[in-house]
Design a protein around this motif. Structure first.
Motif, PDB file in Angstrom:
ATOM      1  N   SER A   1       0.806  13.046   6.954  1.00  0.00           N
ATOM      2  CA  SER A   1      -0.342  12.618   7.748  1.00  0.00           C
ATOM      3  C   SER A   1      -1.612  12.414   6.919  1.00  0.00           C
ATOM      4  O   SER A   1      -2.501  11.676   7.321  1.00  0.00           O
ATOM      5  CB  SER A   1      -0.615  13.619   8.860  1.00  0.00           C
ATOM      6  N   SER A   2      -1.709  13.027   5.775  1.00  0.00           N
ATOM      7  CA  SER A   2      -2.909  12.889   4.953  1.00  0.00           C
ATOM      8  C   SER A   2      -2.848  11.705   4.002  1.00  0.00           C
ATOM      9  O   SER A   2      -3.828  10.989   3.823  1.00  0.00           O
ATOM     10  CB  SER A   2      -3.133  14.155   4.125  1.00  0.00           C
ATOM     11  N   TYR A   3      -1.688  11.503   3.392  1.00  0.00           N
ATOM     12  CA  TYR A   3      -1.581  10.489   2.343  1.00  0.00           C
ATOM     13  C   TYR A   3      -0.730   9.283   2.725  1.00  0.00           C
ATOM     14  O   TYR A   3      -0.613   8.336   1.961  1.00  0.00           O
ATOM     15  CB  TYR A   3      -1.027  11.134   1.067  1.00  0.00           C
ATOM     16  N   LEU A   4      -0.111   9.334   3.908  1.00  0.00           N
ATOM     17  CA  LEU A   4       0.674   8.223   4.446  1.00  0.00           C
ATOM     18  C   LEU A   4       1.776   7.722   3.519  1.00  0.00           C
ATOM     19  O   LEU A   4       2.006   6.535   3.397  1.00  0.00           O
ATOM     20  CB  LEU A   4      -0.243   7.072   4.868  1.00  0.00           C
ATOM     21  N   PHE A   5       2.451   8.638   2.847  1.00  0.00           N
ATOM     22  CA  PHE A   5       3.650   8.245   2.122  1.00  0.00           C
ATOM     23  C   PHE A   5       4.836   8.807   2.896  1.00  0.00           C
ATOM     24  O   PHE A   5       4.716   9.774   3.634  1.00  0.00           O
ATOM     25  CB  PHE A   5       3.647   8.733   0.671  1.00  0.00           C
ATOM     26  N   GLY A   6       5.962   8.184   2.755  1.00  0.00           N
ATOM     27  CA  GLY A   6       7.144   8.590   3.494  1.00  0.00           C
ATOM     28  C   GLY A   6       7.618   7.456   4.382  1.00  0.00           C
ATOM     29  O   GLY A   6       7.080   6.348   4.345  1.00  0.00           O
ATOM     30  N   LYS A   7       8.599   7.727   5.181  1.00  0.00           N
ATOM     31  CA  LYS A   7       9.246   6.704   5.989  1.00  0.00           C
ATOM     32  C   LYS A   7       9.122   6.996   7.479  1.00  0.00           C
ATOM     33  O   LYS A   7       8.946   8.135   7.887  1.00  0.00           O
ATOM     34  CB  LYS A   7      10.735   6.599   5.637  1.00  0.00           C
ATOM     35  N   ILE A   8       9.250   5.934   8.260  1.00  0.00           N
ATOM     36  CA  ILE A   8       9.306   6.021   9.708  1.00  0.00           C
ATOM     37  C   ILE A   8      10.651   5.433  10.113  1.00  0.00           C
ATOM     38  O   ILE A   8      10.949   4.285   9.793  1.00  0.00           O
ATOM     39  CB  ILE A   8       8.146   5.246  10.347  1.00  0.00           C
ATOM     40  N   GLU A   9      11.466   6.224  10.784  1.00  0.00           N
ATOM     41  CA  GLU A   9      12.823   5.808  11.110  1.00  0.00           C
ATOM     42  C   GLU A   9      12.938   5.454  12.585  1.00  0.00           C
ATOM     43  O   GLU A   9      12.378   6.140  13.442  1.00  0.00           O
ATOM     44  CB  GLU A   9      13.806   6.929  10.766  1.00  0.00           C
ATOM     45  N   LEU A  10      13.690   4.388  12.850  1.00  0.00           N
ATOM     46  CA  LEU A  10      13.905   3.901  14.207  1.00  0.00           C
ATOM     47  C   LEU A  10      15.352   4.174  14.601  1.00  0.00           C
ATOM     48  O   LEU A  10      16.275   3.775  13.889  1.00  0.00           O
ATOM     49  CB  LEU A  10      13.614   2.402  14.251  1.00  0.00           C
ATOM     50  N   TYR A  11      15.543   4.865  15.720  1.00  0.00           N
ATOM     51  CA  TYR A  11      16.875   5.248  16.187  1.00  0.00           C
ATOM     52  C   TYR A  11      17.145   4.671  17.577  1.00  0.00           C
ATOM     53  O   TYR A  11      16.233   4.591  18.405  1.00  0.00           O
ATOM     54  CB  TYR A  11      16.981   6.770  16.300  1.00  0.00           C
ATOM     55  N   VAL A  12      18.401   4.277  17.803  1.00  0.00           N
ATOM     56  CA  VAL A  12      18.878   3.896  19.137  1.00  0.00           C
ATOM     57  C   VAL A  12      20.212   4.601  19.365  1.00  0.00           C
ATOM     58  O   VAL A  12      20.843   5.079  18.427  1.00  0.00           O
ATOM     59  CB  VAL A  12      19.045   2.368  19.302  1.00  0.00           C
TER      60      VAL A  12
END
Length: 69
Positions: A39-50
Motif C-alpha cells: 500500500s505504500s510503494y505500490l509494487f506487487g500484483k493484483i490478481e483476478l479470479y473467477v
C-alpha cells in the motif's frame, strides 16, 4: 474464497483490474480481485479470479474487450 476459483489475469494497475472485474460481473460472472500490492510503494500484483466454470467465458470477454481498445 472457495476452492474452485482460478486466477485468469494479473495486473499492476488496480483501476484496470477493477474495470475488468466490473465488466465480468455485468456479464453475470462472479469475480474476485486479490490485491497483493504494497500500500505504500505500490509494487506487487493484483490478481483476478473467477470460478472454474466461468474461466472460458471470462477469458473470451477480456480478449474481446482488449481487442476493442
Amino acid at each position: 474464497m472457495e476452492n474452485d476459483w482460478k486466477k485468469i489475469k494479473t495486473y499492476t494497475n488496480a483501476i484496470q483490474a477493477e474495470i475488468v472485474k466490473q465488466m465480468l460481473e455485468e456479464n453475470g460472472l462472479p469475480t474476485v480481485v486479490l490485491n497483493k500490492q504494497d500500500s505504500s510503494y505500490l509494487f506487487g500484483k493484483i490478481e483476478l479470479y473467477v470460478s472454474e466454470s466461468s474461466v472460458e467465458a471470462a477469458v473470451r470477454l477480456i480478449e474481446e474487450a482488449e481487442g476493442e481498445q
